[in-house]
Design an enzyme around this catalytic site. Structure first.
Site, mmCIF file in Angstrom:
data_model
loop_
_atom_site.group_PDB
_atom_site.id
_atom_site.type_symbol
_atom_site.label_atom_id
_atom_site.label_comp_id
_atom_site.label_asym_id
_atom_site.label_seq_id
_atom_site.Cartn_x
_atom_site.Cartn_y
_atom_site.Cartn_z
ATOM 1 N N LYS A 1 45.234 27.128 46.787
ATOM 2 C CA LYS A 1 45.297 28.449 46.155
ATOM 3 C C LYS A 1 46.650 28.609 45.503
ATOM 4 C CE LYS A 1 42.678 32.185 45.885
ATOM 5 N NZ LYS A 1 41.207 32.262 46.047
HETATM 6 N N1 GLU Z 1 39.098 32.249 43.211
HETATM 7 C C1 GLU Z 1 37.748 31.965 43.581
HETATM 8 C C2 GLU Z 1 37.605 31.926 45.085
HETATM 9 O O1 GLU Z 1 38.356 32.529 45.794
HETATM 10 C C3 GLU Z 1 37.196 30.739 42.871
HETATM 11 C C4 GLU Z 1 37.839 29.452 43.211
HETATM 12 C C5 GLU Z 1 37.393 28.285 42.347
HETATM 13 O O2 GLU Z 1 36.463 28.432 41.587
HETATM 14 O O3 GLU Z 1 38.010 27.216 42.483
HETATM 15 O O4 GLU Z 1 36.688 31.368 45.616
#
Ligand code: GLU
Length: 476
Positions: A107
């Site tokens: 993240k």
């Molecule tokens: N930000 C989104 C999540 O928390 C998508 C993550 C992604 O597609 O890699 O799942």
């Protein structure tokens, strides 16, 4: 606000992990290896804006590299901090394992209020942040693939993809360095709606089992169910829209940052969104009851509560007052560890975040595969499929005419049967299949094991088991 007595977001995720891992028999040390966050890179960089140098702080956290690339969004918010990014990275590990997307968890975040900057300034900031991450392989199609999250969207992903391509001019897979891109920059149809769509499919999966719905004291399907949604951003908007337009649910409440609106008759989700777009606030929306203290609507009577905004919105301070018998976590971490305990003990059913909001990363996986294969889904098969269906329709019509049967196929049947699946159909079908399979995996444990009493523990046990199996097969 979350009371000070609560653990941090990161600790809250670890405590949830601990509840599940206590029911498992992992080899010595493996539990700790899975729990810890592998690394967090902090960057502070300057950008010359409005005549002076502005310094920004950003993070990219890698929770687990049991599979690579690692995957997870990049969030833009003033409240971003290391604890939050690490908690969200851990959730990505478990989420990806649960829905079988072949990624580790990561993240990113940038401490910024995007609303205070012009688009061209945001582009400069995003490109500079991306540059810092790319040169350390923290953005790379084979190693680390970001995506949108709160405060970011297609536009930022396109800038990141372009920045990567400029710095890696001979990488034929450059587009796969980030997902959630616009269609014209290598994106995939259905990615914007994906997380909200996944929430809809998750609820359908839940209501397909009357005995599961009964655990929340509910019966029947989604038709007529009263729903309160917190947050009308990308996730909350699409979830509410699809549930009301396609499943007959009634959106009785919408909570936003500056208040909430309520109507027993149901709210028109598109009209509320248009109102917010035009007026910059939910206040004043006609034909609905307005509450200045929006968060109080979390405690209102309804069948399904959908927190779709921030973490920690249901906490020790309000958990006991929540009346919804079913809560689906469309956001990451909206229920704290302590609140989860209170809700469970009062008989509420919680469909947990790592399952409920996995639609986004699932469709990101499809986009990444599309980028690596350099071809749009359905491009080769679509017309061949249509031609085969046409053959069958022709044959039926010929038989009917030859035998004087007078059969006529309804135009609706012909249209939908003859139409070959395009990219959007395939993406939705793949997402639906993914959400159903993951639900089955959770419910087998929920109903099949005496020591698993809720869907969150079931989800964690499935995920941790899969991550552990990968580590073991790697010989770690
Ligand atoms: N930000 C989104 C999540 O928390 C998508 C993550 C992604 O597609 O890699 O799942």
């Amino acid at each position: 606000m979350t009371p000070a007595a609560e653990p941090s977001f990161r600790d809250s995720v670890d405590l949830m992990f601990n509840r599940a891992v206590a029911l498992m028999d992992l080899g010595p040390g493996l539990e700790q290896k899975i729990r810890v966050c592998n690394s967090t890179y902090t960057v502070r960089f300057g950008v010359r804006l409005r005549g002076k140098i502005e310094t920004f702080t950003g993070y990219r956290s890698v929770h687990s590299e049991h599979m690579e690339p690692v995957k997870g969004g990049i969030r833009y918010a003033p409240s971003v901090n290391q604890d939050e990014v690490e908690a969200l990275a851990a959730l990505m590990t478990y989420k990806c394992a649960l829905v079988e997307t072949p990624f580790g968890g990561s993240k990113g975040g940038l401490c910024i209020d995007p609303r205070t900057w012009e688009p061209h300034e945001l582009e400069q900031i995003t490109r500079r942040f991306a540059y810092e991450l790319i040169k350390r392989d923290l953005i790379n199609p084979a190693q680390n693939v970001p995506a949108p999250d709160m405060g970011t969207g297609e536009r930022e992903m396109a800038w990141i993809a372009d920045q990567y391509a400029r710095m890696n001019t001979t990488d034929i897979n450059a587009k796969a360095c980030v997902t959630g891109k616009p269609l014209n920059a290598g994106g995939i149809q259905g990615r914007i709606e994906a997380t909200g769509r996944g929430v809809q499919y998750a609820l359908r999966a839940f209501f397909r089992h009357p005995e599961d719905a009964a655990q929340a004291g509910l019966s029947g399907g989604l038709e007529g169910k009263r729903v309160i949604v917190q947050g009308l951003g990308n996730v909350g908007y699409h979830a509410a829209k699809f549930l009301s337009e396609e499943d007959g649910a009634i959106i009785t409440g919408i909570i936003e940052r500056d208040g909430a609106v309520h109507s027993d008759q149901g709210l028109d989700v598109d009209r509320v969104r248009q109102w917010m777009g035009a007026h910059g606030t939910i206040r004043g929306y006609p034909g609905a009851f307005f509450l200045a203290n929006g968060a109080s609507l979390l405690e209102a009577d309804c069948d399904i509560l959908i927190p779709a905004a921030m973490e920690g919105v249901i906490h020790l301070g309000n958990a006991a007052a929540i009346r919804a018998p079913l809560i689906i976590e469309a956001a990451n971490g909206p229920i704290t560890f302590g609140a989860d305990e209170i809700l469970r003990h009062s008989g509420k059913v919680i469909i947990p975040d790592l399952y409920a909001n996995a639609g986004g990363v699932t469709v990101s996986y499809f986009e990444w595969v599309k980028n690596l294969s350099h071809i749009r889904f359905g491009r080769l098969q679509r017309r061949a499929e249509e031609a085969r269906h046409q053959l069958l329709v022709n044959e039926l019509e010929r038989l009917s005419a030859d035998k004087g049967l007078g059969w006529t196929l309804s135009p609706g049947f012909k249209d939908s049967y003859l139409r070959g699946a395009g990219e959007l159909d395939l993406v939705r079908s793949g997402l639906d299949d993914t959400m159903r399979a993951a639900y089955q995996a959770m419910r087998e444990l929920w109903h099949g094991r005496d020591d698993v009493h809720d869907l969150r523990v079931a989800a964690y046990v499935v995920s941790i088991g899969r991550v552990a199996a990968t580590y073991v097969s790697k010989g770690l």
